[in-house]
Scaffold this active site. Sequence first.
Site, PDB file in Angstrom:
ATOM      1  N   LYS A   1      74.312  26.094  27.254  1.00  0.00           N
ATOM      2  CA  LYS A   1      74.219  27.414  28.304  1.00  0.00           C
ATOM      3  C   LYS A   1      72.777  27.327  29.482  1.00  0.00           C
ATOM      4  O   LYS A   1      72.494  26.851  28.488  1.00  0.00           O
ATOM      5  CB  LYS A   1      73.051  28.844  27.541  1.00  0.00           C
ATOM      6  CG  LYS A   1      74.266  29.588  26.392  1.00  0.00           C
ATOM      7  CD  LYS A   1      73.320  30.208  25.364  1.00  0.00           C
ATOM      8  CE  LYS A   1      73.604  31.328  24.965  1.00  0.00           C
ATOM      9  NZ  LYS A   1      72.723  31.444  23.615  1.00  0.00           N
TER      10      LYS A   1
ATOM     11  N   ARG B   1      66.411  11.858   9.847  1.00  0.00           N
ATOM     12  CA  ARG B   1      64.808  12.845   9.538  1.00  0.00           C
ATOM     13  C   ARG B   1      64.056  12.236   8.350  1.00  0.00           C
ATOM     14  O   ARG B   1      62.685  12.086   8.514  1.00  0.00           O
ATOM     15  CB  ARG B   1      65.040  14.200   9.364  1.00  0.00           C
ATOM     16  CG  ARG B   1      65.102  14.908  10.832  1.00  0.00           C
ATOM     17  CD  ARG B   1      65.515  15.998  10.713  1.00  0.00           C
ATOM     18  NE  ARG B   1      65.882  16.718  12.242  1.00  0.00           N
ATOM     19  CZ  ARG B   1      65.459  17.940  12.865  1.00  0.00           C
ATOM     20  NH1 ARG B   1      66.458  18.754  11.580  1.00  0.00           N
ATOM     21  NH2 ARG B   1      65.915  18.395  14.170  1.00  0.00           N
TER      22      ARG B   1
ATOM     23  N   GLY C   1      69.334  17.148  19.053  1.00  0.00           N
ATOM     24  CA  GLY C   1      70.395  17.948  18.631  1.00  0.00           C
ATOM     25  C   GLY C   1      71.228  17.870  18.833  1.00  0.00           C
ATOM     26  O   GLY C   1      71.365  16.642  18.159  1.00  0.00           O
TER      27      GLY C   1
ATOM     28  N   GLY D   1      65.477  21.842  19.588  1.00  0.00           N
ATOM     29  CA  GLY D   1      64.196  22.724  20.201  1.00  0.00           C
ATOM     30  C   GLY D   1      63.110  22.408  20.549  1.00  0.00           C
ATOM     31  O   GLY D   1      62.411  22.279  21.937  1.00  0.00           O
TER      32      GLY D   1
HETATM   33  P1  AMP Z   1      73.886  23.535  23.051  1.00  0.00           P
HETATM   34  O1  AMP Z   1      73.697  23.657  22.226  1.00  0.00           O
HETATM   35  O2  AMP Z   1      73.296  24.312  23.907  1.00  0.00           O
HETATM   36  O3  AMP Z   1      73.013  22.091  23.493  1.00  0.00           O
HETATM   37  O4  AMP Z   1      75.286  23.332  23.129  1.00  0.00           O
HETATM   38  C1  AMP Z   1      75.714  22.609  22.321  1.00  0.00           C
HETATM   39  C2  AMP Z   1      77.749  23.078  22.268  1.00  0.00           C
HETATM   40  O5  AMP Z   1      78.190  23.283  23.581  1.00  0.00           O
HETATM   41  C3  AMP Z   1      78.253  22.183  21.499  1.00  0.00           C
HETATM   42  O6  AMP Z   1      78.220  22.363  19.978  1.00  0.00           O
HETATM   43  C4  AMP Z   1      79.708  22.327  22.285  1.00  0.00           C
HETATM   44  O7  AMP Z   1      80.833  22.183  21.794  1.00  0.00           O
HETATM   45  C5  AMP Z   1      79.116  22.802  22.871  1.00  0.00           C
HETATM   46  N1  AMP Z   1      79.842  22.851  25.111  1.00  0.00           N
HETATM   47  C6  AMP Z   1      79.478  21.569  25.393  1.00  0.00           C
HETATM   48  N2  AMP Z   1      80.772  21.719  26.629  1.00  0.00           N
HETATM   49  C7  AMP Z   1      80.834  23.203  26.212  1.00  0.00           C
HETATM   50  C8  AMP Z   1      82.721  24.196  26.738  1.00  0.00           C
HETATM   51  N3  AMP Z   1      82.388  23.098  28.089  1.00  0.00           N
HETATM   52  N4  AMP Z   1      82.831  24.736  26.808  1.00  0.00           N
HETATM   53  C9  AMP Z   1      82.361  25.344  25.637  1.00  0.00           C
HETATM   54  N5  AMP Z   1      81.321  25.256  24.633  1.00  0.00           N
HETATM   55  C10 AMP Z   1      81.177  23.980  24.847  1.00  0.00           C
END
Ligand code: AMP
Length: 398
Positions: free
Chosen positions: A201, A37, A354, A377
């Site tokens: 999520k 950044r 991210g 974000g």
């Molecule tokens: P996000 O912040 O929603 O983009 O999620 C990123 C996070 O999702 C990372 O820290 C990953 O470790 C986690 N992640 C990805 N796949 C999985 C999974 N199958 N089970 C649990 N966590 C996950």
Amino acid sequence: MLNKKSIEDLNVKGKKVLVRCDFNVPLADGKITDENRIVAAMPTIQALVKAGARVILCSHMGKPKGEPKSELSLAPVAVRLAEKLGQPVLFVKNDAVVGENVTKAVAEMKDGEIILLENTRYRKEETKNEDNFSKELAELADIFVNDAFGSSHRAHCSTVGVTKFVKESAVGYLMQKEIEFLGNAVNHPERPFVAILGGSKVSDKINVIKNLLDKVDTLIIGGGMAYTFAVAKGGKVGNSLLEEDKVEYARQMMEDAKAKGVKFLIPVDTVITQEFKNDTAFKTVSTLEIPDGWQGLDIGEESRKIFTDAIQGAKTVIWNGPMGVFEFENFAGGTRAVAEALANIDAVTIIGGGDSAAAVNQMGFGDKMTHVSTGGGASLEFLEGKELPGVAAVEDKE
Ligand code: AMP
């Protein structure tokens, strides 16, 4: 094209220019662990210095929640930025961000000099976009430049409020570049256009999926969010991440995709474990048949092949969110396979900030991508089709 005033439209010689950067870099024991950044902010700073501006930089760092927290001071950024620029960057420390010493330092600036203010989130007004702090910031300068793409989805004093009180405002080069790459990819993609979404999520990405379904040829879902789709398909996912209240939505999305002629891919196989850690036994099973007591932490070999094949034919790819728990080496394979596929195709490849940006950079593929966004974000909100308040607040081009 972005219809906002830009650096080229400004006459900055001898003027005080307040630049909102995104210096929200990761720190470990007071050391900057990823300087992307800082590097990304340099073109705007260098152009202003060259044009003879008096450059006043500001940014937030982390979440100090409206009070000074020494571990979230921007002091280390001033040091690293000065090294990278090869010119002094005077860090003017004040826990209120602005104040007597800042006013004095600004008054003493010569053309082409740079100062950096303290973390704007030391002030509680910052995240509430309260006028008093916006005004105090604006009073330091003649012109405001917003170059903080990573903070542009937040209406704060230093991103939005300040524009009400300065005479002139513009966007910086990084902001322009981010919006141009993301905007062109989403709105004028060369086809086939593939979007890959992952991460933990579904709920975080509902609006992204909705918006992209009208634009893409193929939508690939991986990561923890895939299991909600697997359940919507009638599968059993054991202890994997699942958002029960989003199953119906996931089913609807897959139906919509069918109606729109969009290819919708979820992993056919999954690497599962009984414990959430790197050093543990794992095996690969069908994503729809994960036994009780087991959880999916990565996409399997067959899915990697199907996803890679879909990526191969693409001319535009947007990727947001890892395919698995890439922080654990044993479960980074799916994310690496996708990163590698993107690195090797002749297409516009955009990584939306991210965790996927961190993964791509960490795996050494960063410079093989067309664009790696500095905003997690912000890029997600952009992909939702939302207007970013930090951009909207800047003056339109005349
Ligand atoms: P996000 O912040 O929603 O983009 O999620 C990123 C996070 O999702 C990372 O820290 C990953 O470790 C986690 N992640 C990805 N796949 C999985 C999974 N199958 N089970 C649990 N966590 C996950």
